[in-house]
Write an enzyme that holds these catalytic residues in place. Sequence first.
Site, PDB file in Angstrom:
ATOM      1  N   THR A  16      -8.932  -4.740   0.907  1.00 33.06           N
ATOM      2  CA  THR A  16      -7.741  -5.397   1.451  1.00 33.06           C
ATOM      3  C   THR A  16      -7.967  -6.872   1.751  1.00 33.06           C
ATOM      4  OG1 THR A  16      -7.024  -3.336   2.455  1.00 33.06           O
ATOM      5  CG2 THR A  16      -6.088  -5.349   3.355  1.00 33.06           C
ATOM      6  N   ASP A  49      -6.466   5.546  -2.996  1.00 32.99           N
ATOM      7  CA  ASP A  49      -6.610   4.291  -2.245  1.00 32.99           C
ATOM      8  C   ASP A  49      -5.791   3.251  -3.005  1.00 32.99           C
ATOM      9  OD1 ASP A  49      -7.240   2.068  -0.785  1.00 32.99           O
ATOM     10  OD2 ASP A  49      -9.388   2.451  -0.711  1.00 32.99           O
ATOM     11  N   ASP A  62      -7.838  -1.108  -2.675  1.00 29.08           N
ATOM     12  CA  ASP A  62      -9.128  -1.158  -2.006  1.00 29.08           C
ATOM     13  C   ASP A  62      -9.617  -2.604  -1.961  1.00 29.08           C
ATOM     14  OD1 ASP A  62     -11.463   0.128  -0.838  1.00 29.08           O
ATOM     15  OD2 ASP A  62     -12.505  -0.412  -2.678  1.00 29.08           O
ATOM     16  N   ASP A 116       0.820  -1.210   0.000  1.00 30.25           N
ATOM     17  CA  ASP A 116       0.000   0.000   0.000  1.00 30.25           C
ATOM     18  C   ASP A 116       0.853   1.258   0.000  1.00 30.25           C
ATOM     19  OD1 ASP A 116      -2.667  -0.559  -0.199  1.00 30.25           O
ATOM     20  OD2 ASP A 116      -3.074  -0.580   1.934  1.00 30.25           O
TER      21      ASP A 116
END
Length: 390
Positions: free
Chosen positions: A154, A149, A152, A52
């Site tokens: 997760t 994001d 998205d 991320d």
Amino acid sequence: MSELMVALVQASEKAANIARSCRQEEALFSLLIEEKKSGNRKISADFKTLADVLVQEVIKHDIGKRFPGLENNIFGEETNEFMNGLGERIQVMLCEREEDTARLLSKVLDGNMQAAEALASAAHQDIIIPDLHTGSINIPINNLGVWVDPIDSTFQYIKGISNSVPQDSIYSRGLQCVTVLIGAYDLRTGEPVMGVINQPFALMDDSKRWRGKFFWGISAGPLSMNSLSSSTEPPSRGEALRPTDPSLEVQPASRLSAVLSTREAKRVKALFQDCCGGGVYYASGAGYKALCVILGLVDVYVFTQDSTYKWDSCGPHALLRSLGGGMADLKECLRRRQAGRPEEKPELLYHLPTDEASGPERWANRAGLVAYRSKADLEAVLQLLTRIEL
């Protein structure tokens, strides 16, 4: 600016490549699934957090390089500070040279150079996309902020279900629900103006490797364009669902179709199940549910809870606006309705935090949302939700 739209799409494609690499490169995949083998939940969560953070920093780097100064107005959920197994605090960033990025990432990965090199390779890959045919767009860069994001949905990403079976082309779970979301908004008004939804795991090819898709849209003043221009009409079923006038004395909900979260309140689920003759579906990921509306697979995505954030909604919202729809601030719409002003249907905005909250909650969509392509469908949802207490 058309060059910015291209840059956002390229950034989303690079992010999608990183997401795919983490599942397809053995050195990275082994880290992602280590939780299942060892029971150590921290390993998988930390590696996913690194993916991320890296994606977010890649987007900042690439866009900032092409549009100096804009990187200071790119926001997301993650901080770029990371702590490795030795307790060392490391600032994750994209270096100018691939080998330097690999060396930096290896520190985060406790010396796992093979995994670090695989991640660095994906992060430094040159991305070429086809001409978007946006023409000339005049949006001053210094008026824009960007919400990101990086990955998205997760849970679906880590779980990695690849054989999910769709219902009416809608996936309730699986890697198909994972999206990369990037949205640009006006810093003064908070209105979304550009958006990209990238689906890194849209389909699997004959060689069992995942292929992605991306969708983009621009809505700035009178200007609206998107990647769906040649096929913006929803399926024939959707055509039959839209009343042409929300004031018609017909129960619109009887023809409405909706996608909901499995985490939606029970009374809301029951209401839609009872009233929506067009069908009620459940799916993972805020970005994916919004994409279902954008693609015309359902009429609306409704979420009455406060657990989506500006980075979840900004990109999809811009795309919906480019199609003539939007993303309404649900409970504020209902409050205006109760106050005798049903014609006022405020949309989500992206420039102001919630003062009484702290941390990421400052950027939550606290009043819920309705994603829609037709204003008649939004009206139908608001009429329906006045029947229950939210």
